[in-house]
Write a protein that holds these residues in place. Structure first.
Motif, PDB file in Angstrom:
ATOM      1  N   PHE A 122       0.832  -1.200   0.000  1.00 22.48           N
ATOM      2  CA  PHE A 122       0.000   0.000   0.000  1.00 22.48           C
ATOM      3  C   PHE A 122       0.871   1.257   0.000  1.00 22.48           C
ATOM      4  O   PHE A 122       0.613   2.201  -0.754  1.00 22.48           O
ATOM      5  N   LEU A 123       1.911   1.272   0.822  1.00 19.03           N
ATOM      6  CA  LEU A 123       2.791   2.441   0.887  1.00 19.03           C
ATOM      7  C   LEU A 123       3.542   2.647  -0.427  1.00 19.03           C
ATOM      8  O   LEU A 123       3.768   3.790  -0.848  1.00 19.03           O
ATOM      9  N   ARG A 124       3.888   1.568  -1.084  1.00 15.35           N
ATOM     10  CA  ARG A 124       4.515   1.673  -2.419  1.00 15.35           C
ATOM     11  C   ARG A 124       3.522   2.275  -3.410  1.00 15.35           C
ATOM     12  O   ARG A 124       3.885   3.076  -4.274  1.00 15.35           O
ATOM     13  N   HIS A 125       2.256   1.858  -3.287  1.00 13.20           N
ATOM     14  CA  HIS A 125       1.204   2.405  -4.141  1.00 13.20           C
ATOM     15  C   HIS A 125       1.048   3.907  -3.893  1.00 13.20           C
ATOM     16  O   HIS A 125       0.904   4.685  -4.848  1.00 13.20           O
ATOM     17  N   LEU A 126       1.094   4.324  -2.642  1.00 13.56           N
ATOM     18  CA  LEU A 126       1.017   5.759  -2.330  1.00 13.56           C
ATOM     19  C   LEU A 126       2.183   6.513  -2.966  1.00 13.56           C
ATOM     20  O   LEU A 126       2.005   7.624  -3.476  1.00 13.56           O
ATOM     21  N   ALA A 127       3.361   5.921  -2.927  1.00 14.44           N
ATOM     22  CA  ALA A 127       4.531   6.554  -3.544  1.00 14.44           C
ATOM     23  C   ALA A 127       4.307   6.714  -5.047  1.00 14.44           C
ATOM     24  O   ALA A 127       4.646   7.755  -5.630  1.00 14.44           O
ATOM     25  N   TYR A 128       3.721   5.703  -5.669  1.00  9.08           N
ATOM     26  CA  TYR A 128       3.397   5.780  -7.100  1.00  9.08           C
ATOM     27  C   TYR A 128       2.433   6.941  -7.359  1.00  9.08           C
ATOM     28  O   TYR A 128       2.652   7.747  -8.265  1.00  9.08           O
ATOM     29  N   LEU A 129       1.366   7.024  -6.562  1.00 10.55           N
ATOM     30  CA  LEU A 129       0.379   8.095  -6.744  1.00 10.55           C
ATOM     31  C   LEU A 129       1.016   9.476  -6.541  1.00 10.55           C
ATOM     32  O   LEU A 129       0.736  10.405  -7.293  1.00 10.55           O
ATOM     33  N   LYS A 130       1.869   9.572  -5.529  1.00 14.29           N
ATOM     34  CA  LYS A 130       2.555  10.840  -5.250  1.00 14.29           C
ATOM     35  C   LYS A 130       3.442  11.240  -6.440  1.00 14.29           C
ATOM     36  O   LYS A 130       3.442  12.389  -6.860  1.00 14.29           O
ATOM     37  N   ASN A 131       4.167  10.278  -6.978  1.00  7.78           N
ATOM     38  CA  ASN A 131       5.040  10.565  -8.137  1.00  7.78           C
ATOM     39  C   ASN A 131       4.237  11.011  -9.346  1.00  7.78           C
ATOM     40  O   ASN A 131       4.650  11.894 -10.090  1.00  7.78           O
ATOM     41  N   ARG A 132       3.082  10.386  -9.539  1.00  6.24           N
ATOM     42  CA  ARG A 132       2.224  10.771 -10.677  1.00  6.24           C
ATOM     43  C   ARG A 132       1.727  12.200 -10.517  1.00  6.24           C
ATOM     44  O   ARG A 132       1.633  12.936 -11.490  1.00  6.24           O
ATOM     45  N   MET A 133       1.390  12.586  -9.294  1.00 11.19           N
ATOM     46  CA  MET A 133       0.890  13.934  -9.046  1.00 11.19           C
ATOM     47  C   MET A 133       1.972  14.985  -9.263  1.00 11.19           C
ATOM     48  O   MET A 133       1.694  16.116  -9.648  1.00 11.19           O
ATOM     49  N   GLU A 134       3.229  14.599  -9.052  1.00 11.67           N
ATOM     50  CA  GLU A 134       4.342  15.540  -9.189  1.00 11.67           C
ATOM     51  C   GLU A 134       4.812  15.689 -10.624  1.00 11.67           C
ATOM     52  O   GLU A 134       5.582  16.584 -10.933  1.00 11.67           O
ATOM     53  N   GLU A 135       4.365  14.803 -11.502  1.00  9.43           N
ATOM     54  CA  GLU A 135       4.820  14.865 -12.907  1.00  9.43           C
ATOM     55  C   GLU A 135       4.207  16.032 -13.645  1.00  9.43           C
ATOM     56  O   GLU A 135       3.170  16.506 -13.384  1.00  9.43           O
TER      57      GLU A 135
END
Length: 103
Positions: free
Chosen positions: A90-103
């Motif tokens: 789940f925390l890895r998934h959050l990191a993915y979502l965070k990275n997508r938002m920063e792109e």
């Protein structure tokens, strides 16, 4: 190392469970989970393929209310029906979502 991760990823995409991949590759379940976690964080594996939506929702709710909580605290609060691995995924998934938002 990258090739080993990729082999686990391809086996998972071909329908093998994490436990089956571990047995087939002669590795521990936690090693395979580490391999696949990288692909969750990159967005190449959807988290729902590993954790049920119900569990994702409950872990998400926990972290919305306890943002600074560590994995151990989350595990204790969520109980025995959740594994450390599910929380890590789940925390890895959050990191993915965070990275997508920063792109």
């Amino acid at each position: 190392k990258i090739i080993s991760d990729l082999i686990s990823f391809e086996l998972f995409n071909n329908g093998h469970s994490i436990a089956e991949i571990a047995i087939e590759r002669g590795m521990t379940v936690s090693t395979i989970e580490t391999h696949l976690g990288k692909y969750i964080e990159s967005g190449e594996i959807e988290i729902q393929k590993i954790i049920s939506k119900d569990k994702i929702d409950l872990i998400s709710e926990y972290y919305l209310n306890n943002q600074l909580s560590g994995i151990g605290q989350a595990k204790e609060a969520l109980g025995d029906s959740f594994s450390y691995s599910e929380i890590r995924f789940f925390l890895r998934h959050l990191a993915y979502l965070k990275n997508r938002m920063e792109e």
